[in-house]
Design a protein around this motif. Structure first.
Motif, short mmCIF file in Angstrom:
data_model
loop_
_atom_site.label_atom_id
_atom_site.label_comp_id
_atom_site.label_asym_id
_atom_site.label_seq_id
_atom_site.Cartn_x
_atom_site.Cartn_y
_atom_site.Cartn_z
N VAL A 27 24.30 46.18 80.37
CA VAL A 27 24.30 45.23 81.49
C VAL A 27 25.38 44.17 81.28
O VAL A 27 26.10 43.81 82.22
N GLU A 28 25.50 43.67 80.07
CA GLU A 28 26.48 42.62 79.81
C GLU A 28 27.92 43.09 80.05
O GLU A 28 28.80 42.26 80.31
N ARG A 29 28.16 44.40 80.00
CA ARG A 29 29.50 44.95 80.24
C ARG A 29 29.67 45.47 81.67
O ARG A 29 30.72 45.99 82.02
N ASP A 30 28.64 45.32 82.48
CA ASP A 30 28.63 45.92 83.82
C ASP A 30 29.00 44.87 84.88
O ASP A 30 28.36 43.83 84.98
N ASP A 31 30.02 45.18 85.68
CA ASP A 31 30.49 44.24 86.69
C ASP A 31 29.45 43.93 87.77
O ASP A 31 29.44 42.83 88.31
N LEU A 32 28.60 44.89 88.09
CA LEU A 32 27.61 44.68 89.15
C LEU A 32 26.40 43.89 88.67
O LEU A 32 25.90 43.02 89.39
N LEU A 33 25.91 44.17 87.46
CA LEU A 33 24.67 43.53 86.99
C LEU A 33 24.88 42.30 86.12
O LEU A 33 23.99 41.44 86.05
N SER A 34 26.00 42.20 85.45
CA SER A 34 26.20 41.06 84.53
C SER A 34 26.12 39.70 85.23
O SER A 34 25.67 38.73 84.59
N PRO A 35 26.48 39.57 86.52
CA PRO A 35 26.34 38.26 87.15
C PRO A 35 24.89 37.73 87.20
O PRO A 35 24.68 36.52 87.34
N PHE A 36 23.90 38.61 87.06
CA PHE A 36 22.51 38.14 86.99
C PHE A 36 22.23 37.39 85.68
O PHE A 36 21.23 36.69 85.57
N PHE A 37 23.13 37.55 84.69
CA PHE A 37 22.94 36.96 83.37
C PHE A 37 24.21 36.24 82.93
O PHE A 37 24.87 36.66 81.97
N PRO A 38 24.58 35.16 83.62
CA PRO A 38 25.79 34.44 83.21
C PRO A 38 25.64 33.95 81.77
O PRO A 38 24.61 33.40 81.40
N GLY A 39 26.64 34.21 80.97
CA GLY A 39 26.57 33.82 79.57
C GLY A 39 25.89 34.84 78.68
O GLY A 39 25.78 34.65 77.48
N GLY A 40 25.42 35.95 79.25
CA GLY A 40 24.79 37.00 78.46
C GLY A 40 23.28 36.95 78.51
O GLY A 40 22.68 36.06 79.09
N VAL A 41 22.68 37.94 77.89
CA VAL A 41 21.22 38.08 77.87
C VAL A 41 20.72 37.55 76.53
O VAL A 41 21.10 38.05 75.47
N THR A 42 19.86 36.55 76.58
CA THR A 42 19.38 35.92 75.35
C THR A 42 18.45 36.82 74.56
O THR A 42 17.83 37.75 75.11
N GLY A 43 18.33 36.53 73.29
CA GLY A 43 17.38 37.25 72.45
C GLY A 43 15.95 37.07 72.92
O GLY A 43 15.14 38.00 72.85
N THR A 44 15.63 35.89 73.40
CA THR A 44 14.28 35.63 73.91
C THR A 44 13.99 36.51 75.12
O THR A 44 12.91 37.10 75.23
N HIS A 45 14.95 36.59 76.04
CA HIS A 45 14.77 37.44 77.22
C HIS A 45 14.57 38.89 76.80
O HIS A 45 13.65 39.57 77.29
N ARG A 46 15.40 39.36 75.89
CA ARG A 46 15.27 40.74 75.42
C ARG A 46 13.90 40.98 74.80
O ARG A 46 13.27 42.03 75.04
N ALA A 47 13.42 40.04 74.01
CA ALA A 47 12.11 40.19 73.35
C ALA A 47 10.98 40.23 74.38
O ALA A 47 10.05 41.04 74.26
N HIS A 48 11.06 39.38 75.40
CA HIS A 48 10.02 39.36 76.42
C HIS A 48 10.02 40.66 77.23
O HIS A 48 8.95 41.20 77.54
N VAL A 49 11.21 41.15 77.58
CA VAL A 49 11.30 42.40 78.33
C VAL A 49 10.80 43.57 77.47
O VAL A 49 10.13 44.47 77.97
N THR A 50 11.09 43.53 76.18
CA THR A 50 10.56 44.56 75.28
C THR A 50 9.04 44.54 75.32
O THR A 50 8.40 45.60 75.41
N ASP A 51 8.45 43.36 75.26
CA ASP A 51 6.99 43.26 75.33
C ASP A 51 6.45 43.82 76.64
O ASP A 51 5.41 44.48 76.66
N TRP A 52 7.16 43.57 77.75
CA TRP A 52 6.74 44.11 79.05
C TRP A 52 6.75 45.63 79.02
O TRP A 52 5.75 46.28 79.33
N TRP A 53 7.90 46.22 78.64
CA TRP A 53 8.02 47.67 78.64
C TRP A 53 7.02 48.31 77.68
O TRP A 53 6.42 49.33 78.00
#
Length: 153
Positions: free
Chosen positions: A27-53
């Protein structure tokens, strides 16, 4: 012998952490989706999404118990204006991330994964539209094998 959960079949929490990291790396390298995450995807966000999945696929209810469950996930998507192109790119990158992460490649597991991707991304897209009428309270979905249980030769 009972069927394992999709969470167990995939390899547990560590497997879903690899999946989510591989996905957000894409996502961070993707022109279409990266704008949803300005500055990148945080470790906290990744951890929470991992818990969801992990919870969705039969793991422990960490997202529900520690992060607010369905209502919190819904709130993260409200007002984003996800388009059909965003939805398809999300699903495509997640499918590729499953390969990157070394998740099981058997057709039964991948059919369940893609089934959830289709369902979840369409719900997220609908809920993200301005003025969307959403279901305000629901449980975190629990995805299963569907019509094809795990294949054991």
């Amino acid at each position: 012998m009972s069927d394992p959960t999709l969470f167990e079949w995939a390899g547990g929490h560590e497997a879903f952490a690899r999946l989510v990291d591989a996905f957000y790396d894409r996502v961070e390298r993707d022109d279409l989706l990266s704008p949803f995450f300005p500055g990148g995807v945080t470790g906290t966000h990744r951890a929470h999404v991992t818990d969801w999945w992990a919870e969705v696929f039969g793991g422990p209810p960490v997202y529900t118990e520690q992060h607010g469950g369905y209502e919190t996930m819904l709130a993260h998507h409200r007002g984003l204006g996800i388009t059909p192109e965003h939805r398809l790119r999300f699903a495509t990158l997640m499918s590729r991330a499953a390969d990157d992460a070394g998740l099981p490649a058997d057709p039964e597991f991948r059919a369940a994964l893609v089934g959830y991707l289709e369902w979840g991304t369409r719900i997220a897209m609908a809920n993200s539209q301005p003025g969307a009428e959403v279901v305000p309270h629901a449980p975190v979905p629990h995805w299963g094998w569907g019509v094809a249980p795990p294949y054991r030769p």
